[in-house]
Write an enzyme that holds these catalytic residues in place. Structure first.
Site, PDB file in Angstrom:
ATOM      1  N   ASP A 130      -3.922  -5.617   6.630  1.00 59.07           N
ATOM      2  CA  ASP A 130      -3.375  -4.230   6.061  1.00 59.07           C
ATOM      3  C   ASP A 130      -2.007  -4.654   5.454  1.00 59.07           C
ATOM      4  OD1 ASP A 130      -5.299  -2.787   7.570  1.00 59.07           O
ATOM      5  OD2 ASP A 130      -4.263  -3.130   9.429  1.00 59.07           O
ATOM      6  N   VAL A 131      -1.993  -4.238   4.175  1.00 63.34           N
ATOM      7  CA  VAL A 131      -0.660  -4.502   3.335  1.00 63.34           C
ATOM      8  C   VAL A 131       0.195  -3.597   2.875  1.00 63.34           C
ATOM      9  CG1 VAL A 131      -0.377  -5.803   1.083  1.00 63.34           C
ATOM     10  CG2 VAL A 131      -2.297  -6.491   2.669  1.00 63.34           C
TER      11      VAL A 131
END
Length: 257
Positions: A130-131
């Site tokens: 998750d960026v």
């Protein structure tokens, strides 16, 4: 011949199906089992189910829910949420799930990737990243615990590490694009895609089938995942489970593979 996969992603909170915007503003959209039944009829390529609060709340996976989902699914199922140990991975695979995804556990203990792959096979071990961009640095960074905790890891470097440690797939999720329905973060996708030969699924931002088409045209054999696109319909986001039929999918992928 390998083909791109078009994948609905279902988010679960307190046993219900929800959809978020930038990992917040969760809207209840129905029952996950009912959604799976509809997606069965639509012959989806694969499905991802994520319990979005399990890790943040320190809970174990809901094995009863997972068993019910796996029993109902007639497509490959990837489950994530609350998975911290090899024993949990093995138990979930034993329930009939094809792939188990992990995020915070493997950023804290990357060797868990190797240990899990040795037990259930690399093809069943999925690393979720998750960026989002840092507020001030504007650098891409990995976040965990439902986007609330910075892992201080570069997604490109961690993708390379995950591949070396034996992961079978990467799911790349752009937090800033989640639920916005304005297209994938193509810059982020390009950077990570160039760094690894692992199968990769991209999540976050798809608002139309053209977004999926453009992603596949640019990056080839890849998993194009979406949440809002497959649970909402129209500008007012009325809840409607949908997915391209076989003719629409063939037209979408024509001349791309």
């Amino acid at each position: 011949m390998l083909r791109p996969r078009i994948i609905p992603c279902l988010l679960v909170r307190n046993g219900g199906l929800v959809k978020t915007v930038k990992f917040g503003k969760a809207k209840y959209v129905g029952d996950p089992i009912n959604a799976v039944k509809i997606f069965n009829e639509k012959e989806v390529d694969e499905i991802i189910v994520l319990d979005i609060d399990a890790t943040a709340e320190g809970r174990d996976p809901d094995y009863g829910m997972i068993k019910n989902l796996a029993t109902e699914c007639r497509m490959p199922l990837c489950y994530g949420g609350g998975v911290r140990t090899v024993e949990q991975v093995e138990r979930i695979i034993g329930l009939g799930v094809e792939k188990v995804s992990m995020s915070s556990a493997v950023t804290a203990d990357p060797d868990l990737i190797t240990r899990a792959a040795e037990v259930v096979g690399a093809q069943s071990v999925v690393v979720v990243m998750d960026v989002k961009k840092g507020r001030f640095s504007r650098k891409y960074e990995i976040y965990t615990h439902n986007g609330k905790k910075k892992a201080s890891l570069d997604p490109v470097a961690f993708a390379v590490k995950a591949e070396k440690l034996g992961a079978g797939e990467i799911v790349l999720n752009a937090i800033d694009k989640d639920g916005v329905m304005e297209g994938y973060d193509v810059d982020l996708v390009g950077r990570v895609r160039q760094s690894t030969n692992l199968p990769m699924t991209v999540l976050g931002g798809a608002g139309t089938l053209d977004d999926i088409k453009n992603l596949i045209r640019e990056h080839g054999i890849i998993g194009a995942a979406a949440g809002s696109l497959f649970v909402f319909k129209g500008v007012y986001r009325a809840v409607l489970i949908n997915y391209p039929n076989r003719e629409e999918k063939d037209a979408l992928l024509k001349n791309l593979i």
